[in-house]
Scaffold this active site. Structure first.
Site, PDB file in Angstrom:
ATOM      1  N   CYS A 174     -12.948   3.059  13.462  1.00 30.29           N
ATOM      2  CA  CYS A 174     -12.699   1.631  13.598  1.00 30.29           C
ATOM      3  C   CYS A 174     -11.422   1.466  14.428  1.00 30.29           C
ATOM      4  O   CYS A 174     -11.160   2.285  15.312  1.00 30.29           O
ATOM      5  CB  CYS A 174     -12.577   0.965  12.227  1.00 30.29           C
ATOM      6  N   VAL A 175     -10.627   0.462  14.170  1.00 28.71           N
ATOM      7  CA  VAL A 175      -9.463   0.181  15.017  1.00 28.71           C
ATOM      8  C   VAL A 175      -8.373   1.232  14.870  1.00 28.71           C
ATOM      9  O   VAL A 175      -7.705   1.594  15.839  1.00 28.71           O
ATOM     10  CB  VAL A 175      -8.886  -1.218  14.679  1.00 28.71           C
TER      11      VAL A 175
END
Length: 472
Positions: A27-28
């Site tokens: 993810c981020v």
């Protein structure tokens, strides 16, 4: 050779090798692993990899925090390991094989609300700003609000309600859309279903609860009350899952050449009928009971105890993923009683975690490498995002995490003891004060002071006294 080549090789080895990786995504800021055997991952060695900020297991996934360069690290890991990367959705599906029924339910709930969070945050900020210009008596010796002396600000106040109403009043549309998206069914049908729950021709359920007589659809042999479920969470969730599951099952039995005609019709019409006869009334009742129990608990003679337990335990809830339940409860409280006393405690918990990190910055002021991680983590905490601080700093040392939990508990008691209510769910941390009802802002400010001072002081105290709560 990439700058992450050696570290990616180390991670592959310490994670248990290629054969232990069932799925990997990112993810981020994090690498997300679904492992065949979690026990094979050597957590201590993984944490010692230079680029790794921390690790934790949540929702059936072993997650490794890398930071802003996670995509580069991920690409190098996939290249070196030969493991095929998957999407986050596929990783989540794979991870559910390791979850209990309760964990799967919480995971589903989190996935429903995750796409809605940006809108909810914007709505919270807007309602908070309307608080400031329309409800706080700042002018003429504290007798008038800005909107009462300025036509411009009165117009801004009126205009902004258009957005606030769209986000919160018509929230069921977002929920039913999000469910259809998550379940892989026809998203426009989810939107249409949500609109049938909030149509202007329907009488608001709150008006009905207040004694208003609802119009009816008259079928001759029976009548159905035309009641809407504006701002309601549980009726929308029940209806959304009914529609999605019905569509999935119909697609399996309806021949492909007539599927486009029959499946949407046979999915949507029965679901709308059920929503207004069974699911809506049941969901309304469930939501009312939940909000009543929570509100009664927080306003009872033992409300301080509830606040202390929630304030102390909210950060651990984030680790388990159970905190996703609080969004639904907050929204239900707002719709039922016109405010939530739960959300202020969440904002205070964010501040407490950030304050503990600031204490670590102070204690390690000569450690430049530590400050590069700690300062951004503390700032993000104060803006409502606690993950970098909790997993990168506080849980790593343990005693800052405990100090933050204690500070959060005391701040929560102050908030609940003062009857603090928020008009909406919004940005957490320090900006959370914008969501607080004006008459409670000073009390909330005092709670914020506690959430800053107590974790900071306790973290320094624990450090100086060498009380680390870890095995020597």
């Amino acid at each position: 050779m990439s700058k992450f080549s050696n570290e990616a090789k180390e991670l592959l080895e310490f994670i248990g090798g290629k054969e232990n990786v069932a799925a990997v995504s990112h993810c981020v800021t994090r690498m997300r692993f679904v492992l065949n055997d979690d026990a094979k991952a050597d957590v201590d060695k993984i944490k010692n990899i230079k680029s790794v900020k921390g690790t934790f297991t949540q929702a059936g996934q072993f997650q490794v925090i890398i930071g802003n360069e996670v995509s580069t690290f991920y690409n190098e890991f996939v290249k070196i390991s030969g493991v095929d990367g998957v999407s986050k959705d596929e990783a989540k599906k794979s991870a559910r094989q390791n979850m209990s029924l309760l964990q799967r339910m919480i995971s589903h709930l989190g996935e429903i609300f995750a796409p809605l969070i940006p809108a909810i945050v914007v709505g919270g900020l807007i309602l908070g700003f309307r608080n400031v210009i329309g409800d706080i008596k700042l002018l003429q010796d504290g007798t008038k609000a800005l909107t009462e002396v300025s036509q411009f600000w009165a117009g801004v106040h009126h205009f902004l309600w258009l957005i606030g109403e769209a986000i919160f009043f018509f929230l069921p549309v977002g929920i039913t859309w999000s469910i259809s998206k998550k379940m892989g069914t026809t998203q426009i049908l989810g939107i249409v279903l949500g609109l049938t729950l909030v149509s202007p021709q329907l009488l608001n359920a709150y008006a009905v609860a207040g004694g208003a007589e609802a119009p009816v659809w008259d079928f001759g042999f029976t009548q159905i009350k035309m009641i809407g479920y504006q701002a309601q969470v549980i009726p929308a969730i029940l209806a959304g899952f009914t529609l999605a599951n019905l569509e999935i099952r119909l697609k399996k039995i309806v021949p492909g050449y007539i599927s486009m005609i029959l499946v949407p019709f046979l999915s949507l019409v029965p679901t709308v009928l059920l929503a207004h006869t069974v699911l809506g009334p049941i969901g309304w009742k469930i939501g009312s009971v939940i909000s009543s129990v929570v509100y009664a608990g927080l306003t009872s003679a033992f409300g301080w105890l509830f606040a202390a337990v929630f304030g102390f335990g909210y950060a651990p809830l984030v680790i388990t993923g159970l905190h996703h339940m609080t969004t639904a409860i907050d929204l239900q409280l707002i719709s039922e009683i016109g405010g939530t006393n739960l959300w202020p405690m969440i904002a205070l918990s964010n501040i407490a975690q950030g304050s503990a990190v600031w204490a670590m910055v102070y204690l390690n002021k000569n450690d430049e490498e530590e400050k590069q991680v700690s300062i951004p983590a503390a700032i993000s905490c104060y803006l409502g995002v606690t993950e970098p601080a909790m997993f990168g700093i506080n849980l790593k040392y343990v005693y800052p995490f405990l100090a933050a939990m204690i500070g959060s508990a005391i701040a929560g008691v102050i908030s609940v003891g003062g009857g603090v209510l928020a008009n909406s769910v919004g940005v957490g941390g320090i900006p959370g004060i914008l969501s607080i009802q004006p008459q409670h802002m000073f009390t909330f400010f005092l709670a914020m002071v506690a959430a800053v001072g107590i974790p900071f002081g306790l973290t320094v105290f624990f450090n100086k006294k060498n009380i680390t709560f870890t095995k020597k």
